[in-house]
Design a protein around this motif. Structure first.
Motif, mmCIF file in Angstrom:
data_model
loop_
_atom_site.group_PDB
_atom_site.id
_atom_site.type_symbol
_atom_site.label_atom_id
_atom_site.label_comp_id
_atom_site.label_asym_id
_atom_site.label_seq_id
_atom_site.Cartn_x
_atom_site.Cartn_y
_atom_site.Cartn_z
ATOM 1 N N ALA A 438 0.867 -1.181 0.000
ATOM 2 C CA ALA A 438 0.000 0.000 0.000
ATOM 3 C C ALA A 438 0.902 1.229 0.000
ATOM 4 C CB ALA A 438 -0.914 -0.001 1.215
ATOM 5 N N VAL A 439 1.235 1.689 -1.196
ATOM 6 C CA VAL A 439 2.161 2.812 -1.362
ATOM 7 C C VAL A 439 1.476 3.903 -2.187
ATOM 8 C CG1 VAL A 439 4.437 3.529 -2.186
ATOM 9 C CG2 VAL A 439 4.101 1.209 -1.348
ATOM 10 N N SER A 440 1.526 5.112 -1.706
ATOM 11 C CA SER A 440 0.924 6.214 -2.451
ATOM 12 C C SER A 440 1.701 6.460 -3.739
ATOM 13 C CB SER A 440 0.891 7.488 -1.605
ATOM 14 O OG SER A 440 2.204 7.983 -1.416
ATOM 15 N N ARG A 441 1.148 7.268 -4.634
ATOM 16 C CA ARG A 441 1.777 7.530 -5.922
ATOM 17 C C ARG A 441 3.126 8.229 -5.761
ATOM 18 N NH1 ARG A 441 -2.169 7.740 -10.268
ATOM 19 N NH2 ARG A 441 -1.220 9.640 -11.124
ATOM 20 N N ASP A 442 3.292 8.933 -4.630
ATOM 21 C CA ASP A 442 4.579 9.608 -4.414
ATOM 22 C C ASP A 442 5.431 8.905 -3.353
ATOM 23 O OD1 ASP A 442 2.868 10.288 -2.389
ATOM 24 O OD2 ASP A 442 3.172 12.449 -2.508
ATOM 25 N N GLY A 443 5.140 7.590 -3.111
ATOM 26 C CA GLY A 443 6.058 6.762 -2.360
ATOM 27 C C GLY A 443 5.847 6.629 -0.863
ATOM 28 N N PHE A 444 4.703 7.060 -0.330
ATOM 29 C CA PHE A 444 4.469 6.916 1.114
ATOM 30 C C PHE A 444 3.891 5.534 1.383
ATOM 31 C CE2 PHE A 444 1.955 7.515 5.037
ATOM 32 C CZ PHE A 444 2.954 8.012 5.874
ATOM 33 N N ILE A 713 -5.108 4.145 -1.292
ATOM 34 C CA ILE A 713 -3.781 4.682 -0.973
ATOM 35 C C ILE A 713 -2.905 4.730 -2.220
ATOM 36 C CG2 ILE A 713 -1.650 4.217 0.304
ATOM 37 C CD1 ILE A 713 -3.474 3.005 2.521
ATOM 38 N N ARG A 714 -2.989 3.700 -3.047
ATOM 39 C CA ARG A 714 -2.154 3.633 -4.246
ATOM 40 C C ARG A 714 -2.590 4.603 -5.344
ATOM 41 N NH1 ARG A 714 0.971 -1.085 -5.033
ATOM 42 N NH2 ARG A 714 0.513 -1.038 -7.259
ATOM 43 N N SER A 715 -3.748 5.252 -5.147
ATOM 44 C CA SER A 715 -4.257 6.152 -6.185
ATOM 45 C C SER A 715 -4.111 7.630 -5.832
ATOM 46 C CB SER A 715 -5.736 5.849 -6.455
ATOM 47 O OG SER A 715 -6.519 6.160 -5.322
ATOM 48 N N VAL A 716 -3.484 7.938 -4.681
ATOM 49 C CA VAL A 716 -3.365 9.348 -4.272
ATOM 50 C C VAL A 716 -1.910 9.727 -4.084
ATOM 51 C CG1 VAL A 716 -5.614 9.352 -3.134
ATOM 52 C CG2 VAL A 716 -3.569 8.803 -1.801
ATOM 53 N N ASN A 717 -1.652 11.026 -4.133
ATOM 54 C CA ASN A 717 -0.355 11.598 -3.786
ATOM 55 C C ASN A 717 -0.458 12.198 -2.393
ATOM 56 O OD1 ASN A 717 1.433 11.403 -6.249
ATOM 57 N ND2 ASN A 717 -0.354 12.439 -7.150
ATOM 58 N N ARG A 718 0.392 11.745 -1.495
ATOM 59 C CA ARG A 718 0.312 12.284 -0.135
ATOM 60 C C ARG A 718 0.588 13.784 -0.121
ATOM 61 N NH1 ARG A 718 4.284 12.387 4.524
ATOM 62 N NH2 ARG A 718 2.954 12.903 6.297
ATOM 63 N N SER A 719 1.434 14.255 -1.011
ATOM 64 C CA SER A 719 1.760 15.683 -1.035
ATOM 65 C C SER A 719 0.515 16.537 -1.290
ATOM 66 C CB SER A 719 2.816 15.956 -2.111
ATOM 67 O OG SER A 719 2.341 15.546 -3.395
ATOM 68 N N GLU A 720 -0.467 15.975 -2.013
ATOM 69 C CA GLU A 720 -1.692 16.726 -2.289
ATOM 70 C C GLU A 720 -2.633 16.742 -1.082
ATOM 71 O OE1 GLU A 720 -3.458 14.901 -5.644
ATOM 72 O OE2 GLU A 720 -1.821 15.422 -7.032
#
Length: 754
Positions: A438-444, A713-720
């Motif tokens: 379960a990794v976000s698009r920007d690696g979290f 989770i895999r479809s979002v960017n945590r930075s956003e």
């Protein structure tokens, strides 16, 4: 006018509450009040389910043909004014009032005095109660006060009726189309022909009876118990190819309950005193089930359902009646009944079962667990519904919403079929994510764990990609015994759970008993159990039980090495200090006995606000933190989520809860303490986005929801998400928070679709 007494009011409310027929209930209200107050007219107006109109639902004094037809908008006429202003109106000459609206079919022109009060339940308008008379003077202040009191007493009784729409649909829908609300049992959508699974004689219908031959009666009971045991064994074999091995263990739980010495001994004692076998069985099952069902904890309360299921099956055998005596059609079926046991399901071809509906039960019942394992949608606790009255009707079971639709119209059927096809495609797509992180698009990276309470829960979590157990409830072995389980019995169970998940971590919560969680053999009675003798308080005061449990867990861990100890309901520093001393002492003792064990990680649950505030001083004694979001929300907001009067105020997106969670995370990060979060919040997509923004990288949730949350989770960017979290700090309510998060959820859904 002589004022009625409160005793008369209580009698009316009690009589109305016992009525099972909506029309009879509403007619009784206006009849009783008209007679009690000696007025010319008493009328009840209810809101339509969509809250758009008021309908004359019952009257004594106006034209009966107007019932179900006289309609007002919420701001139309005197009744509409009461509804829109939510205030009482007492007039001496109603027809001369500018707000008066004449409805010809009611024939109300001769009436001048008018008193109307709103019916409000949990801040929601239910309807308006009106009395009228021929005189041209307002009603007395005493009468007005009495009507307000009546309205406050009746609003709750009428609320469920009004919201379901039974009273309205019966008059305006010949198709029998109804929407029925229950509790989410197992997610998914299913549709098919309703087939009641209901015994001919229920255990609750057994009345006091005597016997003249206790020996013969005892033998009949033993034969019935053996017949149920054989039936369970046969059913277990039937499901062997379809259920995961650990879910199969539920049959063992049933067998254990069935052969409980307590069940046999108590039944025989009743029979020897002259009671019939059936009456003895009912008394014994009622007492055993009550020990569970008196608990406020929904998980433990659900265990009472299993006892009653076993008792019902024994009764069926005792009376030589099978709970399924008719041959069901060979088609898609929705099984419905008061309580449906695992063995009941084995009587049907599994490919034909497309939904399960229980009029009792909860999300945590064994039926719900098995339905999850089988992938069958289920709705529990469907009140005010009699399945046997609707045999062969078409039904939709919506496990996502905890809702059923009876006799749906063609357009709705078409839409649900589309949703089923879409969901099947979506779940098939999620299968490929089982072993993906379960990794976000920007690696979290987020670790997704599962919650469990029985060995039977293990397989669903593993099959859906759980990376361990974030919360294992250890209370159940204590609840299904007639005495405290031995160290060896606990060891055997803990070892199986640790083995199932090895090498993944398993956080085992120590005994969370006491106060509202009663043991059959250790009675605790308190005025306020939520603030009482429970969790670690109970365990430390009963050190021999705690030490036995710690030893059993440590012994199991010696073989697999994946145990994490979790302490519930910590509110003081000396509690965690005392717990750690007991663990160290148990380790030393086991070493001397030749058992090679090591110190496992020790964590505490943050459920009580004081634990959050003392975290820096607690940190030296713990290795990790698990946030119990359900209890923490409950204590922060002072809301009992099991209390229907205030349950609507329970929301984990309340701004105060979000502030607390941010503080906990920041403190844990500064102290170097790993932190996970469990509870309903971990399955709420809106909450998960905010938790990601806060930096939470470990969530524990129900097995079924793991693929969906992983996909999110895999479809979002945590930075956003970080600017979103900043914006929520300005929100004044949970409604504002959800409105703020919704656009991001929709954007994530569009990404998932592509």
């Amino acid at each position: 006018m002589q004022q009625p007494s409160l005793k008369a009011l209580t009698a009316i409310v009690d009589e109305i509450a016992r009525s099972g027929n909506p029309e009879a209930m509403m007619s009784r209200i206006v009849q009783q009040l008209r007679a009690l107050l000696s007025v010319d007219v008493c009328s009840l107006y209810l809101c339509t389910p969509d809250q758009q109109h008021l309908i004359l639902a019952a009257t004594e004094g106006l034209a009966s043909e107007a019932v179900g037809h006289a309609r007002l908008q919420l701001d139309e006429g005197l009744v509409g004014h009461i509804a829109s202003s939510l205030s009482t109106l007492n007039l001496g000459d109603a027809p001369t009032d500018d707000r008066f609206v004449f409805i010809p079919e009611t024939h109300e022109m001769p009436y001048h005095r008018f008193l109307g009060v709103p019916l409000l339940h949990l801040r929601k308008l239910v309807g308006v109660l009106v009395i009228q008379g021929r005189e041209r003077v307002p009603f007395s202040q005493e009468t007005e006060a009495f009507m307000i009191t009546v309205a406050s007493q009746l609003a709750g009784t009428l609320s469920s009726l009004q919201s379901r729409g039974d009273w309205y649909e019966r008059k305006h829908a010949s198709t029998g189309y109804r929407r029925l609300k229950g509790q989410k049992g197992a997610p998914g959508i299913g549709m098919g022909t309703l087939w009641p699974v209901r015994p001919h004689v229920s255990l609750d219908q057994i009345v006091e009876g005597t016997c003249s031959d206790p020996a013969s009666e005892s033998q009949a009971l033993e034969d019935a118990i053996q017949a149920v045991a054989d039936d369970l064994e046969s059913s277990s074999s039937h499901l062997d190819q379809h259920l995961p091995a650990d879910v199969h263990a539920l049959f063992n739980v049933y067998q254990m309950m069935l052969h409980s010495p307590e069940l046999h001994t108590e039944c025989c004692e009743h029979i020897n005193r002259g009671d019939s076998a059936a009456w003895s069985l009912r008394q014994t099952v009622d007492r055993m089930a009550e020990q569970f069902q008196s608990s406020e904890d929904p998980y433990l309360k659900a265990r009472g359902e299993d006892i009653r299921n076993i008792g019902q099956r024994i009764l069926n055998q005792l009376l030589s009646r099978d709970s399924i005596s008719r041959t069901p059609p060979d088609t898609d079926l929705i099984l419905a009944g008061e309580l449906i046991s695992i063995a009941d399901l084995a009587e049907f071809p599994l490919q034909n079962i497309h939904g399960i509906v229980c009029t009792r039960g909860s999300t945590l019942s064994h039926t719900a667990i098995v339905a999850n394992a089988l992938g069958v949608p289920a709705v529990m606790g469907l009140e005010n519904f009699e399945p046997e009255q609707h045999t062969h009707a078409q039904m939709i079971v919506d496990g996502h919403r905890g809702e059923c639709v009876l006799n749906p119209p063609a357009p709705l059927l078409h839409e649900y079929r589309r949703m089923i096809n879409e969901e099947q495609r979506f779940m098939q797509d999620l299968e490929r994510l089982r072993d993906e992180p379960a990794v976000s698009r920007d690696g979290f990276r987020v670790c997704l764990l599962t919650n469990t309470g029985l060995l039977a829960d293990a397989t669903p979590g593993l099959q859906r990609g759980a990376e361990g157990v974030g919360l294992y409830r250890s209370e159940i072995p204590f609840m299904i015994h007639d005495g405290f389980p031995t160290e060896q019995e606990q060891y055997s169970l803990y070892a199986k759970v640790l083995q199932a998940y090895a090498p993944h971590p398993v956080s085992m919560r120590t005994l969370d008993i006491g106060g509202d969680k009663q043991l059959p053999y250790f009675d605790i009675s308190e005025t306020n159990p939520y603030l009482g003798w429970r969790g670690i308080r109970f365990s430390l005061d009963n050190a021999q039980l705690l030490i036995t449990q710690i030893r059993a867990m440590l012994r199991a861990n010696a073989e697999y090495g994946n145990l994490k100890l979790l302490v519930p309901m910590v509110s003081r520093i000396d509690e965690i200090q005392g717990f750690r001393r007991h663990v160290e002492k148990a380790l030393s003792t086991l070493e001397r006995e030749g058992v090679r064990v090591g110190m496992p990680p020790i964590g505490m649950m943050i459920e009580v606000p004081s634990a959050m505030l003392l975290l820096p001083r607690l940190a030296p004694y713990i290795d990790f933190v698990s946030i119990g979001s359900n209890d923490l929300t409950q204590y922060l907001l002072a809301v009992d989520r099991n209390n229907p009067r205030v349950a609507s105020l329970f929301d984990h997106l309340h701004p105060a809860v979000l502030v607390a969670l941010e503080q906990i995370h920041d403190q844990c990060e500064a102290l170097g303490l790993p932190a996970s979060l469990c509870g309903e919040m971990a399955s709420d997509p809106a909450a998960v986005l905010l938790l990601l923004a806060m930096g939470y990288d470990c969530l524990s949730l129900s097995a079924y929801n793991i693929p969906r949350i992983k996909h999110l989770i895999r479809s979002v960017n945590r930075s956003e998400l970080k600017p979103l979290l900043e914006s929520t700090r300005l929100c004044q309510s949970e409604t504002d928070v959800r409105a703020l998060v919704q656009p991001l959820l929709e954007a994530a859904a569009r990404r998932q679709a592509t």
